[in-house]
Design a protein around this motif. Structure first.
Motif, PDB file in Angstrom:
ATOM      1  N   ASN A 610       0.831  -1.213   0.000  1.00 51.20           N
ATOM      2  CA  ASN A 610       0.000   0.000   0.000  1.00 51.20           C
ATOM      3  C   ASN A 610       0.861   1.256   0.000  1.00 51.20           C
ATOM      4  O   ASN A 610       0.590   2.216  -0.733  1.00 51.20           O
ATOM      5  CB  ASN A 610      -0.910   0.037   1.228  1.00 51.20           C
ATOM      6  CG  ASN A 610      -2.188  -0.766   1.016  1.00 51.20           C
ATOM      7  OD1 ASN A 610      -2.453  -1.221  -0.103  1.00 51.20           O
ATOM      8  ND2 ASN A 610      -2.965  -0.958   2.061  1.00 51.20           N
ATOM      9  N   ALA A 611       1.934   1.250   0.830  1.00 47.86           N
ATOM     10  CA  ALA A 611       2.799   2.427   0.927  1.00 47.86           C
ATOM     11  C   ALA A 611       3.425   2.736  -0.426  1.00 47.86           C
ATOM     12  O   ALA A 611       3.476   3.900  -0.848  1.00 47.86           O
ATOM     13  CB  ALA A 611       3.877   2.194   1.983  1.00 47.86           C
ATOM     14  N   PHE A 614       0.636   4.148  -2.836  1.00 45.32           N
ATOM     15  CA  PHE A 614       0.084   5.497  -2.637  1.00 45.32           C
ATOM     16  C   PHE A 614       1.160   6.568  -2.421  1.00 45.32           C
ATOM     17  O   PHE A 614       0.856   7.648  -1.937  1.00 45.32           O
ATOM     18  CB  PHE A 614      -0.894   5.486  -1.443  1.00 45.32           C
ATOM     19  CG  PHE A 614      -2.105   4.641  -1.701  1.00 45.32           C
ATOM     20  CD1 PHE A 614      -3.098   5.087  -2.577  1.00 45.32           C
ATOM     21  CD2 PHE A 614      -2.249   3.392  -1.116  1.00 45.32           C
ATOM     22  CE1 PHE A 614      -4.209   4.288  -2.824  1.00 45.32           C
ATOM     23  CE2 PHE A 614      -3.355   2.610  -1.370  1.00 45.32           C
ATOM     24  CZ  PHE A 614      -4.364   3.041  -2.237  1.00 45.32           C
ATOM     25  N   ASP A 639       5.277   6.167   5.043  1.00 51.55           N
ATOM     26  CA  ASP A 639       5.543   6.618   3.671  1.00 51.55           C
ATOM     27  C   ASP A 639       5.415   8.117   3.579  1.00 51.55           C
ATOM     28  O   ASP A 639       4.978   8.770   4.539  1.00 51.55           O
ATOM     29  CB  ASP A 639       4.600   5.901   2.690  1.00 51.55           C
ATOM     30  CG  ASP A 639       3.142   6.225   2.940  1.00 51.55           C
ATOM     31  OD1 ASP A 639       2.799   7.425   3.096  1.00 51.55           O
ATOM     32  OD2 ASP A 639       2.306   5.274   3.024  1.00 51.55           O
ATOM     33  N   ILE A 642       0.279  10.122  -0.255  1.00 49.96           N
ATOM     34  CA  ILE A 642      -0.822  11.100  -0.340  1.00 49.96           C
ATOM     35  C   ILE A 642      -1.501  11.352   1.016  1.00 49.96           C
ATOM     36  O   ILE A 642      -2.159  12.365   1.214  1.00 49.96           O
ATOM     37  CB  ILE A 642      -1.880  10.637  -1.369  1.00 49.96           C
ATOM     38  CG1 ILE A 642      -2.461   9.268  -0.979  1.00 49.96           C
ATOM     39  CG2 ILE A 642      -1.295  10.606  -2.781  1.00 49.96           C
ATOM     40  CD1 ILE A 642      -3.639   8.833  -1.832  1.00 49.96           C
ATOM     41  N   GLY A 643      -1.341  10.425   1.915  1.00 49.87           N
ATOM     42  CA  GLY A 643      -1.954  10.608   3.236  1.00 49.87           C
ATOM     43  C   GLY A 643      -3.467  10.349   3.224  1.00 49.87           C
ATOM     44  O   GLY A 643      -4.080  10.234   2.153  1.00 49.87           O
ATOM     45  N   ILE A 652     -11.411   2.880   6.211  1.00 48.77           N
ATOM     46  CA  ILE A 652     -10.572   2.069   5.305  1.00 48.77           C
ATOM     47  C   ILE A 652     -10.253   0.691   5.864  1.00 48.77           C
ATOM     48  O   ILE A 652      -9.767  -0.176   5.140  1.00 48.77           O
ATOM     49  CB  ILE A 652      -9.245   2.803   4.955  1.00 48.77           C
ATOM     50  CG1 ILE A 652      -8.496   3.177   6.241  1.00 48.77           C
ATOM     51  CG2 ILE A 652      -9.507   4.025   4.079  1.00 48.77           C
ATOM     52  CD1 ILE A 652      -7.108   3.733   5.971  1.00 48.77           C
ATOM     53  N   GLN A 658     -12.585   1.968   0.409  1.00 49.01           N
ATOM     54  CA  GLN A 658     -11.413   2.704  -0.049  1.00 49.01           C
ATOM     55  C   GLN A 658     -11.709   4.188   0.105  1.00 49.01           C
ATOM     56  O   GLN A 658     -12.875   4.592   0.179  1.00 49.01           O
ATOM     57  CB  GLN A 658     -11.160   2.402  -1.537  1.00 49.01           C
ATOM     58  CG  GLN A 658     -10.835   0.947  -1.774  1.00 49.01           C
ATOM     59  CD  GLN A 658     -10.862   0.596  -3.245  1.00 49.01           C
ATOM     60  OE1 GLN A 658     -11.842   0.919  -3.941  1.00 49.01           O
ATOM     61  NE2 GLN A 658      -9.818  -0.058  -3.724  1.00 49.01           N
ATOM     62  N   VAL A 659     -10.639   4.987   0.146  1.00 49.19           N
ATOM     63  CA  VAL A 659     -10.870   6.440   0.238  1.00 49.19           C
ATOM     64  C   VAL A 659     -11.590   6.884  -1.031  1.00 49.19           C
ATOM     65  O   VAL A 659     -12.574   7.603  -0.984  1.00 49.19           O
ATOM     66  CB  VAL A 659      -9.537   7.187   0.400  1.00 49.19           C
ATOM     67  CG1 VAL A 659      -9.761   8.700   0.304  1.00 49.19           C
ATOM     68  CG2 VAL A 659      -8.902   6.832   1.737  1.00 49.19           C
ATOM     69  N   ASP A 660     -11.105   6.423  -2.132  1.00 52.59           N
ATOM     70  CA  ASP A 660     -11.773   6.752  -3.403  1.00 52.59           C
ATOM     71  C   ASP A 660     -12.280   5.447  -4.002  1.00 52.59           C
ATOM     72  O   ASP A 660     -11.502   4.602  -4.442  1.00 52.59           O
ATOM     73  CB  ASP A 660     -10.767   7.422  -4.350  1.00 52.59           C
ATOM     74  CG  ASP A 660     -11.411   7.805  -5.682  1.00 52.59           C
ATOM     75  OD1 ASP A 660     -12.671   7.646  -5.789  1.00 52.59           O
ATOM     76  OD2 ASP A 660     -10.691   8.252  -6.576  1.00 52.59           O
ATOM     77  N   GLY A 668      -5.720   1.266  -8.101  1.00 52.48           N
ATOM     78  CA  GLY A 668      -6.424  -0.010  -8.147  1.00 52.48           C
ATOM     79  C   GLY A 668      -6.514  -0.608  -6.769  1.00 52.48           C
ATOM     80  O   GLY A 668      -6.014  -0.057  -5.797  1.00 52.48           O
ATOM     81  N   GLY A 669      -7.160  -1.762  -6.706  1.00 52.71           N
ATOM     82  CA  GLY A 669      -7.257  -2.432  -5.396  1.00 52.71           C
ATOM     83  C   GLY A 669      -8.673  -2.882  -5.133  1.00 52.71           C
ATOM     84  O   GLY A 669      -9.617  -2.460  -5.815  1.00 52.71           O
ATOM     85  N   GLY A 671      -9.941  -3.054  -1.762  1.00 47.85           N
ATOM     86  CA  GLY A 671     -10.505  -2.523  -0.497  1.00 47.85           C
ATOM     87  C   GLY A 671     -10.609  -3.615   0.553  1.00 47.85           C
ATOM     88  O   GLY A 671     -11.278  -3.434   1.573  1.00 47.85           O
ATOM     89  N   GLY A 673      -7.589  -5.392   1.584  1.00 48.25           N
ATOM     90  CA  GLY A 673      -6.271  -5.597   2.203  1.00 48.25           C
ATOM     91  C   GLY A 673      -6.233  -5.218   3.678  1.00 48.25           C
ATOM     92  O   GLY A 673      -5.839  -6.012   4.532  1.00 48.25           O
ATOM     93  N   LEU A 674      -6.651  -3.992   3.999  1.00 51.31           N
ATOM     94  CA  LEU A 674      -6.549  -3.525   5.402  1.00 51.31           C
ATOM     95  C   LEU A 674      -7.527  -4.276   6.321  1.00 51.31           C
ATOM     96  O   LEU A 674      -7.216  -4.524   7.490  1.00 51.31           O
ATOM     97  CB  LEU A 674      -6.825  -2.017   5.482  1.00 51.31           C
ATOM     98  CG  LEU A 674      -5.671  -1.127   4.997  1.00 51.31           C
ATOM     99  CD1 LEU A 674      -6.047   0.350   5.091  1.00 51.31           C
ATOM    100  CD2 LEU A 674      -4.409  -1.376   5.808  1.00 51.31           C
TER     101      LEU A 674
HETATM  102  P1  ADP Z   1      -6.702  -1.498  -1.693  1.00 55.62           P
HETATM  103  O1  ADP Z   1      -5.401  -0.980  -1.426  1.00 55.62           O
HETATM  104  O2  ADP Z   1      -6.712  -2.781  -2.352  1.00 55.62           O
HETATM  105  O3  ADP Z   1      -7.655  -0.499  -2.227  1.00 55.62           O
HETATM  106  P2  ADP Z   1      -6.699  -1.609   1.102  1.00 55.62           P
HETATM  107  O4  ADP Z   1      -7.693  -2.209   2.077  1.00 55.62           O
HETATM  108  O5  ADP Z   1      -5.360  -2.120   1.207  1.00 55.62           O
HETATM  109  O6  ADP Z   1      -7.343  -1.839  -0.274  1.00 55.62           O
HETATM  110  O7  ADP Z   1      -6.733  -0.108   1.272  1.00 55.62           O
HETATM  111  C1  ADP Z   1      -7.925   0.580   1.374  1.00 55.62           C
HETATM  112  C2  ADP Z   1      -7.734   2.005   1.019  1.00 55.62           C
HETATM  113  O8  ADP Z   1      -6.955   2.683   1.974  1.00 55.62           O
HETATM  114  C3  ADP Z   1      -6.991   2.243  -0.206  1.00 55.62           C
HETATM  115  O9  ADP Z   1      -7.881   2.121  -1.319  1.00 55.62           O
HETATM  116  C4  ADP Z   1      -6.500   3.664  -0.025  1.00 55.62           C
HETATM  117  O10 ADP Z   1      -7.504   4.553  -0.376  1.00 55.62           O
HETATM  118  C5  ADP Z   1      -6.202   3.712   1.418  1.00 55.62           C
HETATM  119  N1  ADP Z   1      -4.777   3.474   1.681  1.00 55.62           N
HETATM  120  C6  ADP Z   1      -4.228   2.312   2.129  1.00 55.62           C
HETATM  121  N2  ADP Z   1      -2.910   2.474   2.365  1.00 55.62           N
HETATM  122  C7  ADP Z   1      -2.614   3.760   2.054  1.00 55.62           C
HETATM  123  C8  ADP Z   1      -1.407   4.536   2.074  1.00 55.62           C
HETATM  124  N3  ADP Z   1      -0.245   4.039   2.461  1.00 55.62           N
HETATM  125  N4  ADP Z   1      -1.486   5.828   1.690  1.00 55.62           N
HETATM  126  C9  ADP Z   1      -2.676   6.388   1.349  1.00 55.62           C
HETATM  127  N5  ADP Z   1      -3.835   5.688   1.267  1.00 55.62           N
HETATM  128  C10 ADP Z   1      -3.775   4.383   1.622  1.00 55.62           C
END
Ligand code: ADP
Length: 711
Positions: A610-611, A614, A639, A642-643, A652, A658-660, A668-669, A671, A673-674
């Motif tokens: 993720n780091a 983004f 990292d 973008i924060g 999240i 996801q944020v967006d 991509g992604g 949503g 992983g976390l």
């Molecule tokens: P994915 O990454 O597959 O979208 P995740 O569950 O890993 O799903 O992350 C969810 C969302 O969290 C991401 O879509 C992103 O918007 C935000 N995110 C995760 N890690 C970071 C990061 N290091 N910096 C900024 N945004 C992040």
């Protein structure tokens, strides 16, 4: 009247006879002689004595002197001098003393009998008789001596008295009467010289020759006081007070002296003085005054007590009535008056007011009647032994007519002898009590209503709970079915997908011959999408396995540095592609850990990926440290990307969040992983924390216990 010097007391003087003899020589009258003899004997032997003489003729005999005898006894002795048949009459002609028994002489009672001793010249008829109350029959020596020595002298004096010009004297009857008077009576001439004194007056104003010095002094003082008082009087009747002394006991006496001048037709004027003893009267007056003062004080006290009681009673809010034993009202305080007393009627208003007054009176009358019947119960014969009576009455407020519920408590007041002296009745307004009881009843009603409602609500709630429980079970079953379905489906997707990716890979590697560039490009897309799909399926599979409890912990000892090296190695191609700097910093004191290595690695891989995804420039910094205080290991991935805004920092970690999440999103992604990281960290007994702000990079940290506990 000339008086010889007073005699010294016979007992104190061995030569008493000589003293009497000298005294007799000084006496100038028969009465003085007789008194000297009588007093001498009386003092010497403590016996009553008297001397009786002939008087002016037959039947006029007198008691010349006496000591210790009443006026009546003196008169009886005088009568016996020449009374026909009297033994004394015969004695006069016979010499020598004789003893007479108590009953020998009527009226002249000397309780133990007495000696009758003729006094006179030897051989001649007795000039007088000496009577001495001593026990007989032997004649005491002193009596015989007195008779022999005083007799001739007395006879001489009697003869000389008879020859002397006669002084004005009260007649015999008068003398007797005066002697019988209980008040001291004196007859004096205008110069104050004592002509006659009755027994009482003599006791105060005359001291015989044998009188004690104390008595003599007292008598002298009395004589002076008497003369001075007498001198203040004029020729008319006079009354004044004269203080004298009791010669016997020395007590102060107070007399009222009434003097009456009497002008004798045949001689000089005399003054009759009557003394009335006021001592007792004075004492009685004084005592009466004291009693009166005390009475007034008591009355004042009682009045103030009554006043105080009134104020106390009036200050009591409860009505109080005091009644007499017959039930008649004696006293009542203000609150009681408002209920039971007849109000003042003001006949000033229109007729309506008159009607209102009438109603008030009717209510007062009704209250009085109720109270009377209440008291009748207590005073009735049935309750004779009852001292307290309690009852509830409903009176009327005379002013408003509204009912006043009362509790009446009557107490009998008993006197010292246990007799009923009054009844005290105290009323207590029960309005408030009843109102409270009513409110209590209402509260009880409301509370039981409430209880019923709560019960029904509880029952409803229990029903709902039961429904929810069933729904939860159903949901659980549905979720389990869903997880099972997803697991099955993922598995079923994965197998053909792996086959597709395998064939795509073989084609791209030219196993089936060279491809044209458009074919290669399309195949590359198929491969890329296929891998994405595989990634999604794997993640869903992970979640479903975790949810279904099919992802067990595999605990082992491992070192964090080695684990991070592996992660870096696996991610190396991506790191290289990203053009970012990635460094690691490890705590020197980082211990080995006991946990699920695979799960820790999966979390760190995800955070690092993720780091890298983004972050566009800058770098990624991985750090690991051991927190001794909590016994936890923290691996952070920081990292410069973008924060994430605070508002999204919770979201999240949810599934598919996801944020967006728009279709046009830049990253991509899935949503997932976390949310998988959060679940895995929880399985390790740890958590994932986040610190981030838009444009300022993010730091995700995995905290987990150094030594995991199997749950
Ligand atoms: P994915 O990454 O597959 O979208 P995740 O569950 O890993 O799903 O992350 C969810 C969302 O969290 C991401 O879509 C992103 O918007 C935000 N995110 C995760 N890690 C970071 C990061 N290091 N910096 C900024 N945004 C992040």
């Amino acid at each position: 009247m000339a008086s010889p010097a007073p005699l010294p007391p016979a007992e104190a003087d061995p030569g008493a006879r000589l003293v009497l003899a000298e005294h007799l020589l000084a006496c100038e009258s028969a009465v003085a002689c007789a008194r000297a003899v009588v007093e001498w004997l009386a003092r010497r032997h403590g016996a009553p004595a008297a001397c009786v003489g002939p008087g002016d003729g037959p039947g006029a005999s007198v008691c010349l002197a006496s000591e210790g005898l009443t006026g009546a006894q003196q008169a009886a002795l005088a009568r016996a001098w020449d009374a026909p048949g009297s033994p004394l009459a015969t004695f006069r002609t016979r010499p020598g003393a004789r003893w007479l028994a108590p009953d020998a002489l009527e009226g002249a009672a000397m309780p133990g009998g007495f000696f009758a001793v003729p006094l006179g010249r030897p051989g001649a008829t007795a000039a007088a008789l000496l009577m001495v109350g001593l026990p007989g029959p032997a004649v005491p020596e002193d009596v015989a001596w007195v008779a022999s020595s005083a007799g001739p002298h007395l006879a001489r004096q009697l003869a000389s008295d008879a020859r002397a010009p006669r002084r004005p004297e009260p007649d015999r009857l008068l003398r007797r009467v005066i002697n019988a008077v209980s008040d001291p009576v004196l007859l004096t001439d205008t110069d104050g010289t004592l002509l006659f004194a009755n027994g009482r007056a003599e006791a105060l104003l005359v001291a015989g020759p044998d009188a004690s010095p104390g008595r003599t002094r007292a008598v002298e003082l009395n004589q002076r006081l008497f003369r001075e008082t007498l001198a203040q009087g004029g020729t008319s009747v006079h009354r004044r007070e004269v203080p004298l002394v009791d010669p016997l006991e020395g007590m102060d006496l107070l007399f009222e002296l009434v003097t009456t001048p009497v002008l004798a037709p045949d001689g000089p004027s005399v003054v009759v003085s009557v003394l009335r003893n006021l001592t007792d009267l004075g004492r009685a007056t004084q005592a009466l005054g004291e009693s009166y003062r005390q009475l007034r004080a008591t009355e004042r006290e009682a009045r103030s007590e009554r006043h105080r009681l009134d104020r106390v009673l009036d200050s009591v809010a409860d009505p109080i009535i005091l009644t007499d034993p017959a039930g008649g009202m004696v006293m009542m305080n203000d609150p009681a008056e408002r209920l039971f007393a007849w109000p003042q009627v003001h006949v000033q208003g229109p007729e309506a007011e008159g009607a209102a007054d009438e109603a008030t009176l009717r209510r007062v009358r009704a209250n009085d009647a109720l109270f009377a019947s209440f008291l009748a119960n207590l005073l009735g014969p049935v309750n004779a032994g009852v001292s307290r009576w309690k009852s509830q009455l409903t009176l009327d407020d005379p002013a408003t007519g509204s009912p006043v519920p009362m509790e009446a408590m009557a107490n009998k007041v008993l006197g010292d002898g246990g007799e009923l002296t009054g009844i005290v009745t105290v009323f207590h307004d029960r309005t408030e009590v009843l109102e409270r009881a009513r409110l209590l009843e209402r509260v009880k009603e409301v509370s039981s209503e409430l209880e019923a409602r709560v019960q029904s609500a509880t029952a409803e709630l229990a029903e709902q709970n039961e429904k929810l429980r069933r729904q939860a079970i159903q949901l659980e079953q549905a979720s389990a079915a869903k997880s099972q379905f997803l697991a099955n489906m993922s598995h079923e997707f994965r197998t053909p997908l792996n086959a597709i990716l395998g064939y795509t890979n073989m084609l791209l590697q030219g196993v089936s011959g060279e491809m044209t560039p458009p074919q290669r490009r399309n195949l590359t897309r198929i491969d890329s999408n296929g891998r994405h799909l595989l990634e999604v399926i794997n993640e869903i599979l992970d979640i479903t396995r975790i949810e279904a409890g099919r992802m067990p912990l595999h605990l082992s000892d491992f070192g964090i540095p080695e684990l991070l090296q592996e992660v870096m190695a696996e991610m190396d191609p991506i790191i290289a592609r990203s053009k970012l700097t990635v460094d690691t910093r490890l705590d020197e004191a980082l211990p080995g850990v006991w946990s699920d290595r695979q799960k820790v690695k999966q979390i760190v891989l995800n955070l690092l990926s993720n780091a890298l995804k983004f972050t566009h420039e800058g770098g990624v910094h991985i750090a690991a440290e051991y927190q001794n205080a909590t016994g936890t290991v923290a691996i952070s991935v920081k990292d410069t990307g973008i924060g994430i805004d605070v508002s999204n920092q919770e979201k999240i970690f949810e599934d598919f969040q996801q944020v967006d999440s728009s279709p046009t999103r830049a990253y991509g992604g899935t949503g997932l992983g976390l949310s998988i990281c959060r679940r895995l960290a929880a399985m390790l007994g740890g958590r994932v924390s986040l610190q981030s702000a838009p444009g300022q990079g993010s730091t995700f940290t995995l905290h987990f216990p150094r030594r995991a506990r199997r749950t």
